[in-house]
Enzyme design. Structure first.
Site, PDB file in Angstrom:
ATOM      1  N   CYS A  57       0.984  -1.255  -0.030  1.00  0.00           N
ATOM      2  CA  CYS A  57       0.081   0.090   0.058  1.00  0.00           C
ATOM      3  C   CYS A  57       1.049   1.148   0.000  1.00  0.00           C
ATOM      4  O   CYS A  57       2.214   1.019  -0.266  1.00  0.00           O
ATOM      5  CB  CYS A  57      -1.071   0.138   1.044  1.00  0.00           C
ATOM      6  N   GLY A  58       0.342   2.355   0.371  1.00  0.00           N
ATOM      7  CA  GLY A  58       1.370   3.634   0.091  1.00  0.00           C
ATOM      8  C   GLY A  58       2.581   3.454   1.030  1.00  0.00           C
ATOM      9  O   GLY A  58       3.646   3.684   0.702  1.00  0.00           O
ATOM     10  N   THR A  59       2.132   3.093   2.269  1.00  0.00           N
ATOM     11  CA  THR A  59       3.116   2.899   3.339  1.00  0.00           C
ATOM     12  C   THR A  59       3.593   1.673   3.652  1.00  0.00           C
ATOM     13  O   THR A  59       4.549   1.442   4.332  1.00  0.00           O
ATOM     14  CB  THR A  59       2.877   3.697   4.631  1.00  0.00           C
ATOM     15  N   HIS A  94      14.501 -15.041  11.309  1.00  0.00           N
ATOM     16  CA  HIS A  94      14.005 -15.166  12.611  1.00  0.00           C
ATOM     17  C   HIS A  94      12.405 -15.315  12.938  1.00  0.00           C
ATOM     18  O   HIS A  94      12.002 -16.055  13.606  1.00  0.00           O
ATOM     19  CB  HIS A  94      14.319 -13.991  13.421  1.00  0.00           C
ATOM     20  N   GLY A 137      -0.937   0.228   6.634  1.00  0.00           N
ATOM     21  CA  GLY A 137      -2.241  -0.506   6.678  1.00  0.00           C
ATOM     22  C   GLY A 137      -2.425  -1.724   6.322  1.00  0.00           C
ATOM     23  O   GLY A 137      -3.285  -2.719   6.976  1.00  0.00           O
ATOM     24  N   ARG A 162      15.141 -21.538  19.212  1.00  0.00           N
ATOM     25  CA  ARG A 162      14.621 -20.255  20.021  1.00  0.00           C
ATOM     26  C   ARG A 162      13.744 -19.543  18.918  1.00  0.00           C
ATOM     27  O   ARG A 162      12.873 -18.862  19.537  1.00  0.00           O
ATOM     28  CB  ARG A 162      15.683 -19.349  20.402  1.00  0.00           C
ATOM     29  N   HIS A 163      13.971 -19.424  17.769  1.00  0.00           N
ATOM     30  CA  HIS A 163      12.928 -18.588  16.804  1.00  0.00           C
ATOM     31  C   HIS A 163      11.740 -19.525  16.659  1.00  0.00           C
ATOM     32  O   HIS A 163      10.718 -18.892  16.617  1.00  0.00           O
ATOM     33  CB  HIS A 163      13.572 -18.579  15.391  1.00  0.00           C
TER      34      HIS A 163
HETATM   35  C1  RB5 Z   1      -3.797   5.381   1.057  1.00  0.00           C
HETATM   36  O1  RB5 Z   1      -4.014   6.724   0.671  1.00  0.00           O
HETATM   37  C2  RB5 Z   1      -3.049   4.920   2.073  1.00  0.00           C
HETATM   38  O2  RB5 Z   1      -3.441   5.555   3.404  1.00  0.00           O
HETATM   39  C3  RB5 Z   1      -2.723   3.673   2.088  1.00  0.00           C
HETATM   40  O3  RB5 Z   1      -2.002   3.069   0.912  1.00  0.00           O
HETATM   41  C4  RB5 Z   1      -1.794   2.990   3.175  1.00  0.00           C
HETATM   42  O4  RB5 Z   1      -0.620   3.828   3.135  1.00  0.00           O
HETATM   43  C5  RB5 Z   1      -1.970   2.925   4.516  1.00  0.00           C
HETATM   44  O5  RB5 Z   1      -1.511   2.391   5.506  1.00  0.00           O
END
Ligand code: RB5
Length: 142
Positions: A64-66, A97, A69, A132-133
Site C-alpha cells: 500500500c502507500g506505506t 527469525h 495499513g 529459539r525462533h
Molecule cells: C492510501 O492513501 C493510504 O492510506 C494507504 O495506501 C496506506 O498507506 C495505508 O496504510
C-alpha cells in the site's frame, strides 16, 4: 505460488515486482487491485492473507502507500506473519527469525530498485529453523 495484493498506493510498485517475478520464473496470483483508482487496503490484505493462511499460496507480497495499513490488516488473519520491510537487512532477518510469510512494502516509501532487491532477499531466504525462533513463533501463535 506467490499471492500479490495492493491498494492504489501500491499498484505501480506491484508492476515492477511482477516484472521481477516473471524474469525469475516465479508463479504468482494477483488478488488486485488492478489500477490506481482509490480503494480500501484491508480488502486486499485480507484476500492475500487468506490465500497464504489456507495454503493456496506459499508466500504473499502486499503493497500500500506505506505498507503499514495493509500489513496491520493481514496480521489479523491467524497464521499470518506479515513483515513490513524497508531494506534487505529487515527482509533477511524476518525470514530467518520470524519465518514471515508475507512481505509488506510501501509504494510511496521505497523505490522500485530497492523494492525488487527486498523481494529477492525475502523470497530467497529460508527460515533458520533454530529452536529459539520456533519457540517465539509458537508464542505468537498462542
Ligand atoms: C492510501 O492513501 C493510504 O492510506 C494507504 O495506501 C496506506 O498507506 C495505508 O496504510
Amino acid at each position: 505460488m506467490i499471492a500479490l495484493g495492493n491498494d492504489h498506493g501500491g499498484y505501480e510498485l506491484k508492476q515492477e515486482i511482477i516484472k521481477y517475478l516473471d524474469e525469475k520464473g516465479f508463479e504468482y496470483k494477483d488478488f488486485g487491485c488492478y489500477g490506481t483508482d482509490s480503494c480500501d487496503y484491508p480488502e486486499f490484505g485480507k484476500k492475500v492473507a487468506n490465500a497464504v493462511a489456507s495454503g493456496e499460496c506459499e508466500k504473499g507480497i502486499l503493497i500500500c502507500g506505506t505498507g503499514i495499513g495493509i500489513s496491520i490488516a493481514a496480521n489479523k488473519v491467524k497464521g499470518i506473519r506479515a513483515a513490513l520491510c524497508t531494506d534487505c537487512f529487515m527482509a533477511e532477518a524476518t525470514r530467518l527469525h520470524n519465518d514471515a510469510n508475507i512481505l509488506a512494502l510501501g509504494g510511496r516509501v521505497v523505490g522500485p530498485g530497492l523494492a525488487v532487491k527486498i523481494v529477492d532477499t525475502f523470497l530467497n531466504t529460508e527460515f533458520s529453523d533454530e529452536e529459539r525462533h520456533k519457540r517465539r513463533i509458537a508464542q505468537i501463535e498462542d
